[in-house]
Scaffold this active site. Structure first.
Site, PDB file in Angstrom:
ATOM      1  N   ASP A  49      45.540  45.261  43.634  1.00  0.00           N
ATOM      2  CA  ASP A  49      44.948  43.970  43.288  1.00  0.00           C
ATOM      3  C   ASP A  49      43.807  44.242  42.303  1.00  0.00           C
ATOM      4  O   ASP A  49      43.404  45.398  42.073  1.00  0.00           O
ATOM      5  CB  ASP A  49      44.481  43.213  44.535  1.00  0.00           C
TER       6      ASP A  49
HETATM    7  C1  BGC Z   1      44.012  38.036  43.384  1.00  0.00           C
HETATM    8  C2  BGC Z   1      45.495  38.185  43.141  1.00  0.00           C
HETATM    9  C3  BGC Z   1      45.834  37.922  41.715  1.00  0.00           C
HETATM   10  C4  BGC Z   1      45.019  38.858  40.835  1.00  0.00           C
HETATM   11  C5  BGC Z   1      45.320  38.727  39.359  1.00  0.00           C
HETATM   12  C6  BGC Z   1      43.186  38.786  42.345  1.00  0.00           C
HETATM   13  O1  BGC Z   1      41.864  38.464  42.439  1.00  0.00           O
HETATM   14  O2  BGC Z   1      43.698  38.487  44.667  1.00  0.00           O
HETATM   15  O3  BGC Z   1      46.194  37.322  44.000  1.00  0.00           O
HETATM   16  O4  BGC Z   1      47.200  38.094  41.493  1.00  0.00           O
HETATM   17  O5  BGC Z   1      43.647  38.569  41.043  1.00  0.00           O
HETATM   18  O6  BGC Z   1      44.842  37.561  38.832  1.00  0.00           O
END
Ligand code: BGC
Length: 734
Positions: A289
């Site tokens: 993530d």
């Molecule tokens: C979130 C994810 C997301 C990623 C990219 C993160 O902060 O937890 O769900 O896909 O950002 O935007």
């Protein structure tokens, strides 16, 4: 995701020609960086605004002078494998650099958060799951895939399939709710919808199931917080949707931010290598993530960034989202032998395999015609699907005295700031909607020909306007109050410790009720709210979530009876926040809650849900009778008689639950095993049949082993998890 022998050979050949730097480049994902006009890193600038060191206006002024760096130099040098951009022409430009100017011409995999639709925004997932409609889940994903591709996005960071049972957590809005069976069916359908339409190279994307795993169990519902649980709980509740997605061939997985039992998922070798890639057979790759590898330092599991990167890659984390740690440290780590070359090769092989499967080598660009088509506006069939999804996702929680539906002769006073705000209909994680596509509830009612007058009166934030309230009460025959949460009140980093209606909305409802006029309440929100007071005092409550761009049309149709609500709750609603986490399928306790004191209960609140999982009313009524269960060789054959006993057609979601009455581990009081959705004309009756494989009656133990244990089972069928017919059966597994 399956590769042909030729495709596999292509990947191996490419891999054999790559330098270490190029390999590590494939494992690096970049987002555009904001540069210029300020002397601190962009992240710090954001922090400065958040903590008040600079005002929003100052931030705005600085941003006006900033430009975006799309990392063209790094792409050209083969140091970037993936980008996160949603502008189709920019994506074509970046692909062109990767394909035509980098040494090996490897296209970028371009990811983006297309969670509940791209420009065609469908209901938030917790709402869409209330439709219990697998066909719809798949259709909306298929449309999202096509729209993504037309914008240069070939990898969707979806579906989000975290089981979530604590509505304090803002991210409950993004996923299919509390139940592993519904969550697994949702996961399967979404993966099929995103990946399986191979009619052209522009019609499918790679799914990225997330967040692996148990993110929804974050302690106290506080985002990013720690999680801990037994292996059996992990396997029975949090893993099933991921397992289902892997069986359906999901190409990629995003690891969760949280630690699980002390090891952050980002560096959790057991979760990534043994369970995900080994046992569940992920064929594609795992991405971290955002910034999660760096956060392992803050977690206190790595001494510094280098250490975090080494731990992550060795644990099986194939791609680094956003930190540059792989780019900065892996070369040296491989040279020193702390990261084996085989680990790098495995990661790159997985990433290249997904790129090949996506057809990116043949088809890296978005055709200009596709870009122009969307610039002209949304096609009619996209709008129609948004509307259909919104219609099916609403849940009628309460309808005393058949106050709903309204009729077009009634003078409606429409109240609440949310009712007239088309920018609020899409909810959290909708990034590409256009205001001109969005329909507010006010516009929806007006377009449907309702006799409606609008009075803002108040909203989730800010003051009440007494004078408007008085006029609304005075002038209408019936009041429709739209209350709830803004889109920013759910989603990431939006946990709430008090899940009642925010602001002064309860006071608003009290004042409306005081008028003596009938009050219909429409909820527009991203989580199960604590509605004890509302359920007691308000005669009619329609849960409408954030329904997407056609929200206003769908709500108007439901209020006016053109559509008969058919959704059933995908998550239990607590009476008060203190009951969280609350879910219907909880393990049996030795002292189930009851009126007696020494039972599992509260002194000051009910022990069970206010509105349980599976609950949802209709403008007609359904009667269940004659539940029959018999045993065939490998399955239980279950039949029930269903009758539409009301005066209008309606759609019912028939739900099949079981209970393993005595087992070697405590089992849930009820578990959903199957469901079907069907429409019946007024007075129509039908026999509904389920064939439940006996192999699905087992559970995972604390070694992660699936067990089928002989003994007594209860079978329940009904229209909600609370309202069921019941039979018992002793089962022997051969
Ligand atoms: C979130 C994810 C997301 C990623 C990219 C993160 O902060 O937890 O769900 O896909 O950002 O935007």
């Amino acid at each position: 995701m399956k590769l042909t022998t030729e495709q596999k050979a292509f990947v191996e050949d490419l891999l054999s020609r790559m330098t270490l730097e190029e390999k590590i480049g494939q494992m690096n994902q970049e987002s555009p960086s904001i540069v210029g006009g300020f002397d601190v890193p962009f992240e710090e600038l954001i922090e400065m605004m958040t903590d008040g060191r600079i005002s929003q206006e100052e931030f705005g002024r600085i941003m006006a002078t900033a430009t975006q760096d799309f990392h063209e130099e790094d792409i050209r040098a083969g140091r970037v494998g993936s980008m996160m951009v949603n502008d189709p022409r920019k994506n074509n430009e970046l692909q062109k650099i990767a394909v035509e100017e980098s040494r090996l011409g490897i296209p970028l995999i371009i990811g983006f958060d297309v969670i509940h639709g791209f420009r065609s925004v469908f209901p938030i997932a917790i709402g869409e799951a209330c439709s219990f409609d697998d066909v719809l889940f798949e259709e909306t994903a298929r449309m999202a895939a096509r729209e993504s591709r037309a914008h240069g996005i070939n990898w969707n960071f979806a579906p989000m399939i975290d089981a979530a049972r604590d509505s304090r957590w803002g991210r409950v809005s993004e996923g299919p709710g509390e139940d592993p069976c519904l969550g697994s069916r949702f996961a399967r359908a979404k993966v099929r919808g995103l990946q399986n339409d191979r009619s052209s190279l522009q019609s499918y994307v790679a799914a990225c199931t997330k967040h692996y795993v148990a993110y929804g169990a974050c302690e106290s519902g506080r985002d990013y917080n720690t999680t801990s649980m037994s292996v059996s709980n992990l396997y029975n509740v949090y893993l099933p949707a991921f397992r289902a997605a892997m069986e359906e061939g999901a190409a990629t997985v995003m690891a969760a931010f949280n630690d699980l039992n002390g090891v952050p998922c980002t560096v959790n070798k057991w979760l990534l290598r043994d369970v995900l890639k080994g046992e569940m057979g992920l064929e594609g790759f795992v991405v971290s993530d955002a910034n999660a590898i760096r956060e392992c330092v803050v977690h206190g599991i790595a001494e510094d960034e280098r250490d975090a990167g080494i731990q992550a890659v060795n644990a099986g984390m194939d791609m680094d989202m956003g930190t540059h740690i792989y780019k900065d440290y892996l070369q040296e780590a491989v040279e020193k032998g702390t990261v084996p070359m085989a680990v790098i090769d495995e990661a790159v092989r997985r990433i290249l395999s997904v790129k090949v499967w996506l057809g990116l080598f043949e088809n890296p660009y978005v055709p200009e015609a596709d870009i122009e088509a969307y610039e002209k506006g949304l096609p009619a069939e996209h709008i129609a699907l948004c509307r259909k999804a919104a219609e099916e996702s609403m849940v009628l929680l309460k309808n005393e005295g058949a106050l709903l539906p309204l009729n077009r002769k009634q003078k409606i006073s429409l109240v609440g700031k949310l009712a007239d705000d088309r920018n609020e209909v899409c909810g959290a994680w909708a990034m590409a909607w256009k205001p001109e596509d969005c329909v507010s509830i006010r516009t929806g009612l007006e377009a449907a020909g309702a006799d409606v007058r609008y009075y803002p009166c108040g909203g989730p934030e800010g003051e009440l306007n007494e004078e408007e309230i008085a006029r609304a009460c005075e002038e209408g025959d019936v009041i429709v109050a739209v209350v709830g949460e803004t889109d920013a009140m759910s989603g990431e980093a939006s946990s709430r410790a008090d899940t009642r209606l925010p602001g002064r909305q309860r006071e608003l409802l009290e004042k409306l009720l005081d008028s003596g006029k009938p009050v219909v309440t429409v909820l527009m929100n991203g989580r199960p709210l604590a509605l004890q007071w509302e359920a007691e005092h308000l005669p009619a409550i329609l849960e409408a979530w954030h329904l997407g761009i056609r929200m206003g049309d769908a709500v108007a149709e439901a209020l006016l009876g053109d559509v008969n609500p058919s959704g059933k709750l995908s998550s239990s609603f607590p009476a008060v926040t203190g009951q969280c986490p609350i879910y219907y399928n909880h393990p049996s306790t030795g002292r189930p809650g009851s009126k007696s004191k020494f039972t599992s209960r509260y002194l000051d609140a009910p022990w069970d849900a206010l509105y349980p999982f599976g609950h949802g009313l209709s403008y007609t009524s359904f009667d269940y009778s004659e539940l029959r269960v018999s045993e065939a060789d490998d399955a239980l054959e279950i039949a029930v008689h269903l009758k539409n006993t009301g005066e209008r057609a309606g759609t019912e979601v028939v739900q099949l639950y079981i209970q393993d009455v005595a087992a070697s581990l405590v089992r849930p009081v009820k578990e959903l095993k199957d469901y079907c959705r069907l429409s019946l004309a007024a007075g129509e009756e039908r026999e509904i049949r389920f064939s439940l494989p006996k192999a699905s009656l087992g559970f995972y133990d604390n070694e992660g082993k699936y067990r089928l244990e002989d003994g007594l089972f209860r079978i329940f069928v009904g229209g909600s998890s609370r309202d069921v017919l019941e039979r018992e059966l002793r089962i022997t597994f051969a």
